[in-house]
Design an enzyme around this catalytic site. Sequence first.
Site, mmCIF file in Angstrom:
data_model
loop_
_atom_site.group_PDB
_atom_site.id
_atom_site.type_symbol
_atom_site.label_atom_id
_atom_site.label_comp_id
_atom_site.label_asym_id
_atom_site.label_seq_id
_atom_site.Cartn_x
_atom_site.Cartn_y
_atom_site.Cartn_z
ATOM 1 N N LYS A 263 -2.213 -7.753 4.300
ATOM 2 C CA LYS A 263 -0.600 -8.265 3.969
ATOM 3 C C LYS A 263 -0.314 -7.874 2.473
ATOM 4 O O LYS A 263 0.691 -8.458 2.224
ATOM 5 C CB LYS A 263 -0.337 -9.621 4.543
ATOM 6 C CG LYS A 263 -0.542 -10.170 5.753
ATOM 7 C CD LYS A 263 -0.727 -9.070 6.970
ATOM 8 C CE LYS A 263 0.743 -8.875 7.185
ATOM 9 N NZ LYS A 263 0.805 -7.805 8.492
ATOM 10 N N ALA A 264 -0.729 -6.862 2.142
ATOM 11 C CA ALA A 264 -0.668 -6.477 0.707
ATOM 12 C C ALA A 264 0.239 -5.198 0.407
ATOM 13 O O ALA A 264 0.560 -5.021 -0.703
ATOM 14 C CB ALA A 264 -1.788 -6.666 -0.229
ATOM 15 N N THR B 207 -0.359 -2.454 2.882
ATOM 16 C CA THR B 207 -1.521 -1.169 3.429
ATOM 17 C C THR B 207 -0.427 -0.260 4.092
ATOM 18 O O THR B 207 -0.589 0.859 3.862
ATOM 19 C CB THR B 207 -2.290 -1.992 4.636
ATOM 20 O OG1 THR B 207 -2.624 -3.440 4.177
ATOM 21 C CG2 THR B 207 -3.727 -0.980 4.472
ATOM 22 N N TRP C 68 2.897 0.403 3.942
ATOM 23 C CA TRP C 68 3.676 1.007 3.239
ATOM 24 C C TRP C 68 2.747 2.084 2.321
ATOM 25 O O TRP C 68 3.587 3.320 2.445
ATOM 26 C CB TRP C 68 4.111 -0.090 1.971
ATOM 27 C CG TRP C 68 5.426 0.217 1.332
ATOM 28 C CD1 TRP C 68 6.140 1.333 1.598
ATOM 29 C CD2 TRP C 68 6.054 -0.329 0.429
ATOM 30 N NE1 TRP C 68 7.038 1.386 0.652
ATOM 31 C CE2 TRP C 68 7.178 0.174 -0.079
ATOM 32 C CE3 TRP C 68 5.768 -1.935 -0.378
ATOM 33 C CZ2 TRP C 68 7.847 -0.239 -1.114
ATOM 34 C CZ3 TRP C 68 6.389 -2.134 -1.298
ATOM 35 C CH2 TRP C 68 7.433 -1.456 -1.717
ATOM 36 N N HIS D 44 -9.969 -3.188 4.989
ATOM 37 C CA HIS D 44 -9.482 -4.438 4.466
ATOM 38 C C HIS D 44 -10.785 -5.009 3.571
ATOM 39 O O HIS D 44 -10.804 -6.175 3.377
ATOM 40 C CB HIS D 44 -8.797 -5.509 5.291
ATOM 41 C CG HIS D 44 -7.387 -5.412 5.661
ATOM 42 N ND1 HIS D 44 -6.464 -4.868 4.845
ATOM 43 C CD2 HIS D 44 -6.934 -5.421 6.908
ATOM 44 C CE1 HIS D 44 -5.271 -4.767 5.449
ATOM 45 N NE2 HIS D 44 -5.341 -5.066 6.803
ATOM 46 N N SER E 149 2.962 -14.113 3.787
ATOM 47 C CA SER E 149 2.954 -13.009 4.656
ATOM 48 C C SER E 149 1.879 -13.202 5.787
ATOM 49 O O SER E 149 2.002 -12.937 7.028
ATOM 50 C CB SER E 149 2.832 -11.774 3.731
ATOM 51 O OG SER E 149 3.020 -10.582 4.907
ATOM 52 N N TYR F 1 1.952 -4.533 -5.217
ATOM 53 C CA TYR F 1 3.207 -4.742 -4.614
ATOM 54 C C TYR F 1 4.476 -4.856 -5.226
ATOM 55 O O TYR F 1 5.428 -3.845 -4.762
ATOM 56 C CB TYR F 1 2.741 -5.672 -3.454
ATOM 57 C CG TYR F 1 3.995 -5.814 -2.546
ATOM 58 C CD1 TYR F 1 3.779 -5.262 -1.212
ATOM 59 C CD2 TYR F 1 4.938 -6.731 -2.621
ATOM 60 C CE1 TYR F 1 4.896 -5.486 -0.215
ATOM 61 C CE2 TYR F 1 5.815 -6.860 -1.722
ATOM 62 C CZ TYR F 1 5.939 -6.177 -0.339
ATOM 63 O OH TYR F 1 6.902 -6.537 0.384
ATOM 64 N N VAL G 265 10.489 5.546 2.885
ATOM 65 C CA VAL G 265 9.411 4.541 3.020
ATOM 66 C C VAL G 265 10.337 3.072 2.709
ATOM 67 O O VAL G 265 9.645 2.084 2.459
ATOM 68 C CB VAL G 265 8.314 4.842 2.263
ATOM 69 C CG1 VAL G 265 7.625 5.994 2.499
ATOM 70 C CG2 VAL G 265 8.648 4.725 0.688
ATOM 71 N N MET H 122 11.532 1.806 7.344
ATOM 72 C CA MET H 122 10.077 1.573 8.011
ATOM 73 C C MET H 122 10.431 0.583 9.153
ATOM 74 O O MET H 122 9.624 0.515 10.076
ATOM 75 C CB MET H 122 9.258 1.109 7.149
ATOM 76 C CG MET H 122 8.617 2.290 6.250
ATOM 77 S SD MET H 122 7.342 1.972 5.226
ATOM 78 C CE MET H 122 6.246 1.410 5.929
ATOM 79 N N ARG I 251 8.477 -8.126 8.245
ATOM 80 C CA ARG I 251 9.084 -9.070 8.278
ATOM 81 C C ARG I 251 10.354 -9.339 7.154
ATOM 82 O O ARG I 251 11.468 -9.390 7.578
ATOM 83 C CB ARG I 251 8.106 -10.329 7.972
ATOM 84 C CG ARG I 251 8.376 -11.565 8.112
ATOM 85 C CD ARG I 251 7.264 -12.521 7.951
ATOM 86 N NE ARG I 251 7.289 -12.696 6.529
ATOM 87 C CZ ARG I 251 7.316 -13.511 5.339
ATOM 88 N NH1 ARG I 251 8.151 -14.244 5.771
ATOM 89 N NH2 ARG I 251 7.027 -13.225 4.308
ATOM 90 N N GLY J 284 9.655 -8.198 3.356
ATOM 91 C CA GLY J 284 9.452 -7.166 2.386
ATOM 92 C C GLY J 284 9.766 -7.640 0.790
ATOM 93 O O GLY J 284 10.477 -6.580 0.152
HETATM 94 S S1 PPS Z 1 -1.627 -5.271 7.627
HETATM 95 O O1 PPS Z 1 -1.269 -5.914 8.537
HETATM 96 O O2 PPS Z 1 -2.620 -6.120 6.476
HETATM 97 O O3 PPS Z 1 -1.774 -4.029 7.389
HETATM 98 O O4 PPS Z 1 -0.052 -5.330 6.653
HETATM 99 P P1 PPS Z 1 0.297 -5.006 5.574
HETATM 100 O O5 PPS Z 1 0.837 -3.512 5.751
HETATM 101 O O6 PPS Z 1 -0.425 -4.621 4.295
HETATM 102 O O7 PPS Z 1 1.489 -5.764 4.886
HETATM 103 C C1 PPS Z 1 2.702 -5.921 5.516
HETATM 104 C C2 PPS Z 1 3.504 -6.649 4.432
HETATM 105 O O8 PPS Z 1 3.974 -5.636 3.798
HETATM 106 C C3 PPS Z 1 5.387 -5.537 4.042
HETATM 107 N N1 PPS Z 1 6.024 -4.041 4.002
HETATM 108 C C4 PPS Z 1 6.862 -3.831 3.284
HETATM 109 N N2 PPS Z 1 7.488 -4.080 2.178
HETATM 110 C C5 PPS Z 1 8.560 -3.756 1.227
HETATM 111 N N3 PPS Z 1 8.759 -2.238 1.713
HETATM 112 C C6 PPS Z 1 8.185 -1.594 2.482
HETATM 113 N N4 PPS Z 1 8.476 -0.567 2.994
HETATM 114 C C7 PPS Z 1 7.170 -2.544 3.383
HETATM 115 N N5 PPS Z 1 6.476 -2.045 4.352
HETATM 116 C C8 PPS Z 1 5.615 -3.259 4.675
HETATM 117 C C9 PPS Z 1 5.683 -6.273 5.330
HETATM 118 O O9 PPS Z 1 7.010 -6.630 5.598
HETATM 119 C C10 PPS Z 1 4.853 -7.416 5.132
HETATM 120 O O10 PPS Z 1 5.241 -8.227 4.293
HETATM 121 P P2 PPS Z 1 6.235 -9.557 4.600
HETATM 122 O O11 PPS Z 1 6.263 -10.421 3.229
HETATM 123 O O12 PPS Z 1 5.600 -10.430 5.629
HETATM 124 O O13 PPS Z 1 7.431 -9.168 5.001
#
Ligand code: PPS
Length: 301
Positions: free
Chosen positions: A53-54, A56, A58, A115, A145, A201, A235, A240, A263, A265
């Site tokens: 959830k950090a 990845t 993205w 991870h 998250s 992030y 992106v 996304m 969710r 972001g």
């Molecule tokens: S996983 O399941 O571990 O692979 O998830 P991961 O992709 O690492 O993390 C998901 C969180 O990243 C947010 N996210 C983004 N934030 C901003 N911009 C972009 N483009 C973006 N893409 C993914 C995603 O919404 C999840 O965070 P939260 O806080 O839950 O929204």
Amino acid sequence: MEIPDVASINIEGRPEMFDFEGVSMTNFFTDNWENVKNFQARPDDILIATYPKAGTTWVSYILDLLYFGSADLEHQTSQPIYMRVPFLESCFQNFPSGAEMADNLKTSPRLIKTHLPVQLVPKSFWEQNSRVVYVGRNAKDNAVSYFHFDRMNMVQPEPGDWNYFLQRFMEGKNVFGSWFDHVSGWWEKKQTYSNLLYLFYEDMIEDTGREVERLCSFLGLSTSAQEREKITKGVHFDSMKQNKVTNHATIPFMDFKISPFMRKGKVGDWKTLFTVAQNEEFDEVYKQKMKNTTVKFRTDI
Ligand code: PPS
């Protein structure tokens, strides 16, 4: 490799968590361990490493577009990101394991997601001097998250209520172990392994274009400013979230009615869940657990 149907993944209830080499894990990430441990990395592989959830997905999509985006339009619209960037240690019934998918990748470079905490990464990545992009996210937003993810994702252990989850997070009892150990372990690695780029992030949210440029310079890519701008737009969170390549909407064991994969972001969303008392306790634990590392995170921007 034929694209398997994710709908065929067989899930029989939520998994149990157990200790695996000192790290909390579920069978979905340890069942294929011999093959993961002996995975043969290549010098041009790029390993995308994160605590869950950090960011990845993205950074995976940014790298995917940087390398393959302009070459092949169909590629951008056909296969979901989790097929193009295999999740190395993953192993689900009726679906190829991450290691097998990575072995079968025809692209060069191969983009591979993990991870794993740094000490569990297959040693061939270090022997081959493969490049690694690590993304860290501040603990509070990362915890929030992860909590919502565990609620909606039936292949994760039951998270319990927020207070219970947060206590477990502070104890390092989440799948892939302690956030504190993860971010600081990878930070230490960066001090001796020069092929590692450590991104945050929060920096990516603050100025995505700047971080795309940093990635290009780390990877030695001469992507034009115009192309970088196009990728930066593509992106954006809203793009996304709409994009079926990245929004995980077809994964059968994720219940978007509970919480969507894409969710919010945001930086600072932790304020919606942390109570004042939880925040104070968390800050104390944080100080203690992070006292021997120099890595610094921002919980606000
Ligand atoms: S996983 O399941 O571990 O692979 O998830 P991961 O992709 O690492 O993390 C998901 C969180 O990243 C947010 N996210 C983004 N934030 C901003 N911009 C972009 N483009 C973006 N893409 C993914 C995603 O919404 C999840 O965070 P939260 O806080 O839950 O929204």
